[in-house]
Design an enzyme around this catalytic site. Sequence first.
Site, mmCIF file in Angstrom:
data_model
loop_
_atom_site.group_PDB
_atom_site.id
_atom_site.type_symbol
_atom_site.label_atom_id
_atom_site.label_comp_id
_atom_site.label_asym_id
_atom_site.label_seq_id
_atom_site.Cartn_x
_atom_site.Cartn_y
_atom_site.Cartn_z
ATOM 1 N N HIS A 116 0.877 -1.174 0.000
ATOM 2 C CA HIS A 116 0.000 0.000 0.000
ATOM 3 C C HIS A 116 0.916 1.227 0.000
ATOM 4 O O HIS A 116 2.030 1.176 0.521
ATOM 5 C CB HIS A 116 -0.817 -0.059 1.297
ATOM 6 C CG HIS A 116 -1.891 0.962 1.436
ATOM 7 N ND1 HIS A 116 -1.644 2.264 1.786
ATOM 8 C CD2 HIS A 116 -3.238 0.863 1.288
ATOM 9 C CE1 HIS A 116 -2.790 2.928 1.861
ATOM 10 N NE2 HIS A 116 -3.774 2.105 1.559
ATOM 11 N N ASP B 90 3.280 -4.344 8.152
ATOM 12 C CA ASP B 90 2.074 -3.542 7.982
ATOM 13 C C ASP B 90 0.887 -4.483 8.211
ATOM 14 O O ASP B 90 0.555 -5.313 7.361
ATOM 15 C CB ASP B 90 2.056 -2.948 6.568
ATOM 16 C CG ASP B 90 0.740 -2.252 6.255
ATOM 17 O OD1 ASP B 90 -0.180 -2.295 7.101
ATOM 18 O OD2 ASP B 90 0.626 -1.675 5.159
ATOM 19 N N GLN C 17 -4.413 -4.867 7.303
ATOM 20 C CA GLN C 17 -5.413 -5.891 6.963
ATOM 21 C C GLN C 17 -5.235 -7.125 7.859
ATOM 22 O O GLN C 17 -6.208 -7.719 8.318
ATOM 23 C CB GLN C 17 -5.279 -6.317 5.491
ATOM 24 C CG GLN C 17 -5.464 -5.195 4.483
ATOM 25 C CD GLN C 17 -6.872 -4.631 4.471
ATOM 26 O OE1 GLN C 17 -7.844 -5.319 4.784
ATOM 27 N NE2 GLN C 17 -7.009 -3.361 4.127
ATOM 28 N N LYS D 87 -10.303 -0.572 10.709
ATOM 29 C CA LYS D 87 -10.437 -1.743 9.837
ATOM 30 C C LYS D 87 -10.826 -2.984 10.620
ATOM 31 O O LYS D 87 -10.880 -4.088 10.091
ATOM 32 C CB LYS D 87 -9.135 -1.986 9.078
ATOM 33 C CG LYS D 87 -8.835 -0.873 8.072
ATOM 34 C CD LYS D 87 -7.696 -1.234 7.180
ATOM 35 C CE LYS D 87 -7.124 -0.047 6.446
ATOM 36 N NZ LYS D 87 -7.933 0.375 5.299
ATOM 37 N N CYS E 55 -4.946 2.421 -3.498
ATOM 38 C CA CYS E 55 -3.728 3.000 -2.912
ATOM 39 C C CYS E 55 -2.529 2.072 -3.063
ATOM 40 O O CYS E 55 -1.673 1.984 -2.172
ATOM 41 C CB CYS E 55 -3.907 3.340 -1.433
ATOM 42 S SG CYS E 55 -5.124 4.603 -1.148
HETATM 43 N N1 PMP Z 1 -1.690 -0.707 4.649
HETATM 44 C C1 PMP Z 1 -2.666 -1.474 4.142
HETATM 45 C C2 PMP Z 1 -2.345 -2.873 3.724
HETATM 46 C C3 PMP Z 1 -3.955 -0.983 4.043
HETATM 47 O O1 PMP Z 1 -4.936 -1.749 3.565
HETATM 48 C C4 PMP Z 1 -4.224 0.350 4.469
HETATM 49 C C5 PMP Z 1 -5.619 0.948 4.342
HETATM 50 N N2 PMP Z 1 -6.258 0.664 3.140
HETATM 51 C C6 PMP Z 1 -3.180 1.104 5.002
HETATM 52 C C7 PMP Z 1 -1.930 0.547 5.074
HETATM 53 C C8 PMP Z 1 -3.379 2.498 5.494
HETATM 54 O O2 PMP Z 1 -4.270 2.502 6.569
HETATM 55 P P1 PMP Z 1 -4.813 3.877 7.136
HETATM 56 O O3 PMP Z 1 -5.483 4.558 5.987
HETATM 57 O O4 PMP Z 1 -5.762 3.486 8.215
HETATM 58 O O5 PMP Z 1 -3.643 4.648 7.615
#
Ligand code: PMP
Length: 404
Positions: free
Chosen positions: A119, A196, A199, A222, A362
């Site tokens: 991401h 990270d 998920q 999430k 993203c």
């Molecule tokens: N890493 C991953 C794998 C994600 O899915 C996301 C959110 N889609 C993020 C980072 C970023 O999370 P946040 O927008 O809550 O900072």
Amino acid sequence: MLVDPKDFPILKQKINGKPLIYLDNAATTQKPRKVINAISNFYTKSNANIHRGIHSLSEKATTAFEESRAKVAAFINAASPKEIVFTKNTTESINLIAKTFGELNIKAGDEIIVSALEHHSNLLPWRMLAEKKKAVLRIIPLNSDFTLNMTEYAKLISDKTRLVAITGMSNVTGTLTPVKRITSLAHKAGAKVLIDGAQYAAHIPTDVQSIDCDFFVFSAHKMLGPTGVGVLYAKKEILETLPPFLYGGDMVKSVQQDRIILNDIPHKFEAGTPNIADVIAFGSAIDYLSEIGMDRIREHDLKLLKFAKEKFSKYKEVALLCPKDLQKSGGTLSFTVKGVHPHDIAEIFNQEGIAIRAGYHCAEPLIRGLKLNSAARMSFYIYNSLDNIKAAEKALKKVLKIFK
Ligand code: PMP
């Protein structure tokens, strides 16, 4: 479905005259009444600033806030609540490590390893840091089945590697990465590891001590919690060596003319008034998840994913962007339909009351690396059912009919 849908008041509504089916959980999950009530209860009964007051309300708020920290620590099996720093989201947690650990430890010629699955949140902080420090960013490629190429990873690791920053579960392909092996290989080379878990933590029983990673980051929103709360887990001995990220109230013990005495961890990293109500409500989300059990959540994800893969793979126009092996995926299924833009797919699903997402998610380098401009994504959670997937298949048939 794993829970009583009545626990989630938002799911009662109709969208375009159809019952709402929410399949955009990788973006954010819906909130159970227990979490909504926790926010309302805090402001009704306990609102005060924390850590500073002698008065009873402040003590009550501080106790509830610190109880949430202890719940988070237990949920991911951290060795101590001191290893849990509250931030505003996963993105901020990663940036905190880039700005503290990264600034301190990455020098010209050093290497940082990420994967092709990342991401933007776990890519850009490292890209910017590498640029600034004249370090090198290395990227682990994927196998043809959307899993990480571990042979290439082993080749990329060297005594120049300072940090390996990798997703535990992709928000696009759903790929689960072998976090334990990734970590042990990195440690053998003397590198630190950030997972990270944005998920991963929502879908997989998490044990940071067993993974042995140095940093693990995730977001409350999430996993049934409110927006505006993130977690940074870091091993105590590392956290103690890092400088503050922000300066201000609550992160110092004493401010004198010529020196400051920093607060202990984790408070050293929590400058200013935090998101008190939402951190407390996140504690309620963790209670809710723990009552169900993360093992059962994983089983439920697999049941839905298996069913969705069976249903969607029947159509020759549909390409599934996920590992073949069910066990290597979390509860997310991205797909494309030949000749149809994913935004049109999402629009037609929406007409049927089904919320899915389309775009880069993203993760533009990943989507482009797959030679795509966009993908549609269904992502599942505890309130989804096999019937929801049957409805999604019906919407898919409508897409195929319209674009015949
Ligand atoms: N890493 C991953 C794998 C994600 O899915 C996301 C959110 N889609 C993020 C980072 C970023 O999370 P946040 O927008 O809550 O900072």
